[in-house]
Design a protein around this motif. Sequence first.
Motif, PDB file in Angstrom:
ATOM      1  N   GLN A  11      57.414  51.259  -8.624  1.00 47.94           N
ATOM      2  CA  GLN A  11      56.486  50.217  -8.193  1.00 47.94           C
ATOM      3  C   GLN A  11      55.363  50.793  -7.349  1.00 47.94           C
ATOM      4  O   GLN A  11      55.389  51.960  -6.955  1.00 47.94           O
ATOM      5  CB  GLN A  11      57.223  49.155  -7.389  1.00 47.94           C
ATOM      6  N   ARG A  12      54.380  49.928  -7.103  1.00 47.64           N
ATOM      7  CA  ARG A  12      53.280  50.242  -6.201  1.00 47.64           C
ATOM      8  C   ARG A  12      53.191  49.124  -5.168  1.00 47.64           C
ATOM      9  O   ARG A  12      53.345  47.946  -5.501  1.00 47.64           O
ATOM     10  CB  ARG A  12      51.959  50.340  -6.973  1.00 47.64           C
ATOM     11  N   VAL A  13      52.929  49.490  -3.931  1.00 47.83           N
ATOM     12  CA  VAL A  13      52.813  48.490  -2.874  1.00 47.83           C
ATOM     13  C   VAL A  13      51.674  48.912  -1.942  1.00 47.83           C
ATOM     14  O   VAL A  13      51.514  50.092  -1.617  1.00 47.83           O
ATOM     15  CB  VAL A  13      54.141  48.354  -2.088  1.00 47.83           C
ATOM     16  N   ARG A  14      50.875  47.940  -1.553  1.00 51.74           N
ATOM     17  CA  ARG A  14      49.756  48.225  -0.656  1.00 51.74           C
ATOM     18  C   ARG A  14      50.238  48.264   0.790  1.00 51.74           C
ATOM     19  O   ARG A  14      51.061  47.436   1.208  1.00 51.74           O
ATOM     20  CB  ARG A  14      48.662  47.176  -0.818  1.00 51.74           C
ATOM     21  N   LEU A  15      49.715  49.240   1.556  1.00 51.33           N
ATOM     22  CA  LEU A  15      50.160  49.454   2.933  1.00 51.33           C
ATOM     23  C   LEU A  15      49.177  48.842   3.926  1.00 51.33           C
ATOM     24  O   LEU A  15      47.958  48.948   3.757  1.00 51.33           O
ATOM     25  CB  LEU A  15      50.303  50.954   3.215  1.00 51.33           C
ATOM     26  N   TYR A  16      49.730  48.230   4.944  1.00 45.58           N
ATOM     27  CA  TYR A  16      48.962  47.659   6.047  1.00 45.58           C
ATOM     28  C   TYR A  16      49.606  48.134   7.354  1.00 45.58           C
ATOM     29  O   TYR A  16      50.648  48.784   7.348  1.00 45.58           O
ATOM     30  CB  TYR A  16      48.966  46.132   5.999  1.00 45.58           C
ATOM     31  N   GLY A  17      49.010  47.785   8.457  1.00 46.35           N
ATOM     32  CA  GLY A  17      49.632  48.059   9.751  1.00 46.35           C
ATOM     33  C   GLY A  17      49.189  49.365  10.369  1.00 46.35           C
ATOM     34  O   GLY A  17      47.999  49.722  10.338  1.00 46.35           O
ATOM     35  N   LYS A  18      50.159  50.107  10.928  1.00 48.23           N
ATOM     36  CA  LYS A  18      49.859  51.310  11.704  1.00 48.23           C
ATOM     37  C   LYS A  18      49.635  52.514  10.797  1.00 48.23           C
ATOM     38  O   LYS A  18      50.370  53.504  10.835  1.00 48.23           O
ATOM     39  CB  LYS A  18      51.001  51.589  12.679  1.00 48.23           C
ATOM     40  N   VAL A  19      48.613  52.418   9.977  1.00 45.69           N
ATOM     41  CA  VAL A  19      48.244  53.530   9.098  1.00 45.69           C
ATOM     42  C   VAL A  19      46.752  53.401   8.799  1.00 45.69           C
ATOM     43  O   VAL A  19      46.245  52.296   8.583  1.00 45.69           O
ATOM     44  CB  VAL A  19      49.084  53.515   7.799  1.00 45.69           C
ATOM     45  N   GLU A  37      56.436  41.766   4.032  1.00 45.35           N
ATOM     46  CA  GLU A  37      56.145  40.412   4.468  1.00 45.35           C
ATOM     47  C   GLU A  37      56.312  39.433   3.294  1.00 45.35           C
ATOM     48  O   GLU A  37      56.516  39.828   2.144  1.00 45.35           O
ATOM     49  CB  GLU A  37      54.718  40.337   5.029  1.00 45.35           C
ATOM     50  N   GLU A  38      56.207  38.145   3.586  1.00 41.80           N
ATOM     51  CA  GLU A  38      56.413  37.119   2.570  1.00 41.80           C
ATOM     52  C   GLU A  38      55.386  37.182   1.449  1.00 41.80           C
ATOM     53  O   GLU A  38      55.684  36.859   0.305  1.00 41.80           O
ATOM     54  CB  GLU A  38      56.379  35.729   3.232  1.00 41.80           C
ATOM     55  N   ASP A  39      54.160  37.610   1.769  1.00 38.74           N
ATOM     56  CA  ASP A  39      53.117  37.670   0.757  1.00 38.74           C
ATOM     57  C   ASP A  39      53.168  38.963  -0.063  1.00 38.74           C
ATOM     58  O   ASP A  39      52.285  39.227  -0.871  1.00 38.74           O
ATOM     59  CB  ASP A  39      51.734  37.518   1.399  1.00 38.74           C
ATOM     60  N   GLY A  40      54.206  39.788   0.151  1.00 40.73           N
ATOM     61  CA  GLY A  40      54.383  41.013  -0.617  1.00 40.73           C
ATOM     62  C   GLY A  40      53.758  42.246  -0.010  1.00 40.73           C
ATOM     63  O   GLY A  40      53.961  43.352  -0.516  1.00 40.73           O
ATOM     64  N   ARG A  41      53.039  42.105   1.076  1.00 37.82           N
ATOM     65  CA  ARG A  41      52.424  43.271   1.728  1.00 37.82           C
ATOM     66  C   ARG A  41      53.454  44.042   2.538  1.00 37.82           C
ATOM     67  O   ARG A  41      54.413  43.476   3.074  1.00 37.82           O
ATOM     68  CB  ARG A  41      51.268  42.832   2.612  1.00 37.82           C
ATOM     69  N   PHE A  42      53.259  45.336   2.623  1.00 41.13           N
ATOM     70  CA  PHE A  42      54.168  46.209   3.365  1.00 41.13           C
ATOM     71  C   PHE A  42      53.514  46.550   4.701  1.00 41.13           C
ATOM     72  O   PHE A  42      52.472  47.217   4.746  1.00 41.13           O
ATOM     73  CB  PHE A  42      54.459  47.475   2.560  1.00 41.13           C
ATOM     74  N   ASP A  43      54.132  46.103   5.784  1.00 42.81           N
ATOM     75  CA  ASP A  43      53.609  46.327   7.129  1.00 42.81           C
ATOM     76  C   ASP A  43      54.220  47.605   7.695  1.00 42.81           C
ATOM     77  O   ASP A  43      55.416  47.655   7.993  1.00 42.81           O
ATOM     78  CB  ASP A  43      53.930  45.128   8.023  1.00 42.81           C
ATOM     79  N   VAL A  44      53.408  48.642   7.836  1.00 43.59           N
ATOM     80  CA  VAL A  44      53.887  49.970   8.239  1.00 43.59           C
ATOM     81  C   VAL A  44      54.027  50.054   9.753  1.00 43.59           C
ATOM     82  O   VAL A  44      53.128  49.675  10.507  1.00 43.59           O
ATOM     83  CB  VAL A  44      52.917  51.073   7.750  1.00 43.59           C
ATOM     84  N   GLU A  45      55.180  50.560  10.183  1.00 44.23           N
ATOM     85  CA  GLU A  45      55.407  50.827  11.604  1.00 44.23           C
ATOM     86  C   GLU A  45      55.274  52.313  11.916  1.00 44.23           C
ATOM     87  O   GLU A  45      54.866  52.688  13.008  1.00 44.23           O
ATOM     88  CB  GLU A  45      56.800  50.339  12.013  1.00 44.23           C
TER      89      GLU A  45
END
Length: 320
Positions: A11-19, A37-45
Amino acid sequence: EDKLILEDELQRVRLYGKVDGRFMSSGIVCAALGSIEEDGRFDVEEMLYYEAGPQKPLSNKGYNRKLVLLSGINCTGADDYIDELNLFQHWLCGNVFGKQNTQIVRVIVAGNSVGKATEESQTASLQPRNNDNNEAVEAIRSVDSWLACWSKSVSIDIMPGGHDPANFMLPQQPFHQFMFPKASQSASFRSVPNPYAFSLDNTQIVGCSGQNIHDLLRCTMIEKPLEALRSTLVWGHLAPTAPDTLACYPYVDTDPLILHECPHVYFAGNCDVYETDIHKGSQQQTTRIICVPNFSKTQSIAVDGLDTLDCKEIKFKTDK
């Protein structure tokens, strides 16, 4: 819009957050710690990298060994920087301070020994380049004469670069010995590939002629070559932008550009200015990173102490 996407076999997933994707490039191998998250986005820590692998202890025998790094001679067959190269030769042979530099154990010529005047094209093309001209022949002869003189005093390794008459795609293969008929007669002269990895008394040294760093600066928001060099060390890959924007041979089972072991000295040639720093890894790895200056622009070299990892720039400018 510039998007940062993590991709694997499934799969492919778009990254958000601390990046921050502005300072990253395609081809980076990493692990992302975070939550979906619920909308499918990946929140990076947190982002985790290989960081060039484990590192052997530095061998400090107290010999004060020196490694000389030279790049970007850009010889065209004319008398380019002949006074500066003569001064470098006298310094190398010990004729400047009255004693031979016995501490110098190796000189590495890191690419672009032949000047831009002989270069036909720098575009990422699979078409063969025509280097069969008189200017290239004269330039090679001139470089051969210099290397033959230097190899009488110290071991010389020469790497191909982007302007040299060599194969275009990384990794670049060593020059054929017939290109340097004078220098190849010496046992202390070696033609080596680009990138180049070797060991001197357990001191691990890795370097490139600079194509990977220049391409990384072109494709990201990283501004300084030293930070681009540091990034490739953290990512554990010499050229993450290959083969997308940097020409590279296709490999299926292995990747020769992966840093499986963290080096003690890591350099890139043909930089506009000399820069250096000590990089500390997360597992206490210590690496001296060096941007080797372009000799045709700066008339200077980098000298690294293999026992202490101290590094300095030496200039050979002459008043004309």
